[in-house]
Enzyme design. Structure first.
Site, short mmCIF file in Angstrom:
data_model
loop_
_atom_site.label_atom_id
_atom_site.label_comp_id
_atom_site.label_asym_id
_atom_site.label_seq_id
_atom_site.Cartn_x
_atom_site.Cartn_y
_atom_site.Cartn_z
N LYS A 20 0.82 -1.21 0.00
CA LYS A 20 0.00 0.00 0.00
C LYS A 20 0.85 1.26 0.00
O LYS A 20 0.45 2.27 -0.56
CB LYS A 20 -0.96 0.02 1.19
N LYS A 26 -5.73 -12.46 -9.16
CA LYS A 26 -6.91 -12.49 -8.30
C LYS A 26 -7.94 -11.47 -8.81
O LYS A 26 -7.56 -10.44 -9.34
CB LYS A 26 -6.42 -12.09 -6.90
N LYS A 80 -11.45 -5.44 -7.08
CA LYS A 80 -12.38 -4.36 -7.40
C LYS A 80 -11.66 -3.11 -7.88
O LYS A 80 -12.26 -2.19 -8.40
CB LYS A 80 -13.30 -4.04 -6.22
#
Ligand code: TRP
Length: 340
Positions: free
Chosen positions: A122, A204, A207
């Site tokens: 992140k 994977k 979203k």
């Protein structure tokens, strides 16, 4: 000792998990976590929360954020969680989370947090906003968990490292101050499909994918679902079977299997002699069949804000009671002065 048998009163084991209110969950979140939460609610004493405090480690638009907190809370019920059986609440409405988080942060090492792979990912992704919260996110998560003394924490594989850290923090606290917290185990869910991107099935389903055709959002309508499955990347063999080098088809078979409850072999038999077109339509129909009732329930729930707010309030009150007891225990053990 008398030989009279003691009645065995079995307490249900407790579980706690949270979901962040950032965007609409995908089919991957649904099969990877949410649907399992529903399956667990009869067997376990379940606590499920909307982790809004975690969400602000990344900048949120206030108006959208407020809406998403409400929608995510409603979604928990729309997927089948029953507030009579499971305790559903919003994290920020239970102040003990932020409070315990501070106590725990003084029992967490800088080095431990620096090793968290999610922090590294992140901070690479949001290089302009590597804030303290992003770094200490796992201690807040440890507080979420330890406040409720759960035995299990159902999470996807990506949260396993945070759960390990939670165990370490709990063990450390218990050994310094005496037994305070249940040391929970991650409950990595085995049921359900590992849902992959429809456009690049080696990845994977996410979203945040730039290509909207790569994921199915729980709010996609039937036509969109059918279209996205029709466009899903497969291979040129045109035979439905589970095998190496067939990532796209494997993914579609897993999704289909997770809904209709068939094994890969049974699916192969069902589609023997049929082409990918037929198979993709069947998967799209099955997914739409699963999601449409959820979407209808969500609309109904969102149509009655007063009732939703009442449910939120009740959840927060119950959760505050349980969390408050653990917080007081931890404060006492650490030596904070408490009124008699
Ligand atoms: N970090 C989790 C995620 O992003 C969400 C979360 C917050 C959570 N607190 C938790 C999960 C406590 C399990 C238990 O998915």
């Amino acid at each position: 000792m008398s030989d009279i048998q003691q009645p065995t009163i079995e307490r249900k084991k407790r579980v706690l998990s949270c979901i962040q209110p950032t965007g609409v969950p995908t089919l991957g979140n649904y099969f990877g976590a949410l649907r399992n939460w529903v399956k667990m609610q009869d067997e376990f004493d379940c606590f499920y929360a909307v982790a809004d405090l975690h969400a602000i480690t990344v900048r949120q638009d206030p108006a959208k954020f407020r809406q998403q907190i409400m929608e995510t809370f409603a979604l928990l019920m729309a997927i089948g969680l029953d507030p009579e059986k499971s305790l559903l609440f919003v994290q920020s409405q239970v102040p003990a989370h932020a409070q315990l988080s501070w106590l725990l942060s003084c029992c967490t090492q800088f080095g431990e947090l620096s090793r968290m792979t999610q922090f590294k990912d992140k901070s690479a992704k949001h290089a302009d906003n590597i804030n303290l919260g992003l770094f200490s996110y796992p201690t807040l998560m440890a507080a979420d968990i330890l406040l409720y003394q759960p035995e299990y924490v159902p999470v996807g594989a990506d949260q396993k490292q945070h759960c390990e850290l939670t165990r370490n923090i709990a063990e450390r606290f218990n050994s310094i101050y005496g037994n305070t917290f249940v040391v929970p185990e991650p409950y990595i869910m085995k049921t359900g499909a590992r849902v992959r991107s429809l456009q690049d099935p080696t990845k994977k389903m996410s979203k945040s994918d730039e290509n909207v055709n790569a994921f199915i959002s729980l709010k996609d309508d039937k036509d969109t679902i059918i279209r996205k499955f029709r466009r899903a990347v497969t291979d040129s063999e045109a035979r439905v079977y589970y095998g190496e080098g067939k990532d796209g088809i494997n993914n579609l078979m897993e999704i289909y299997g997770a809904i209709v409850g068939k094994t890969m072999q049974e699916i192969e038999q069902e589609f023997e002699g049929k082409g990918y077109g037929d198979f993709k339509s069947a998967v799209g129909e099955a997914v739409a069949g699963e999601l449409t009732p959820i979407q209808e329930r969500l609309q109904t729930l969102l149509g009655d804000k007063a009732q939703l707010e009442q449910l939120m309030r009740t959840g927060a009150e119950h959760a505050s009671y349980v969390a408050g007891r653990t917080l007081a225990k931890a404060q006492k053990k650490m030596g904070f002065y408490q009124f008699k």
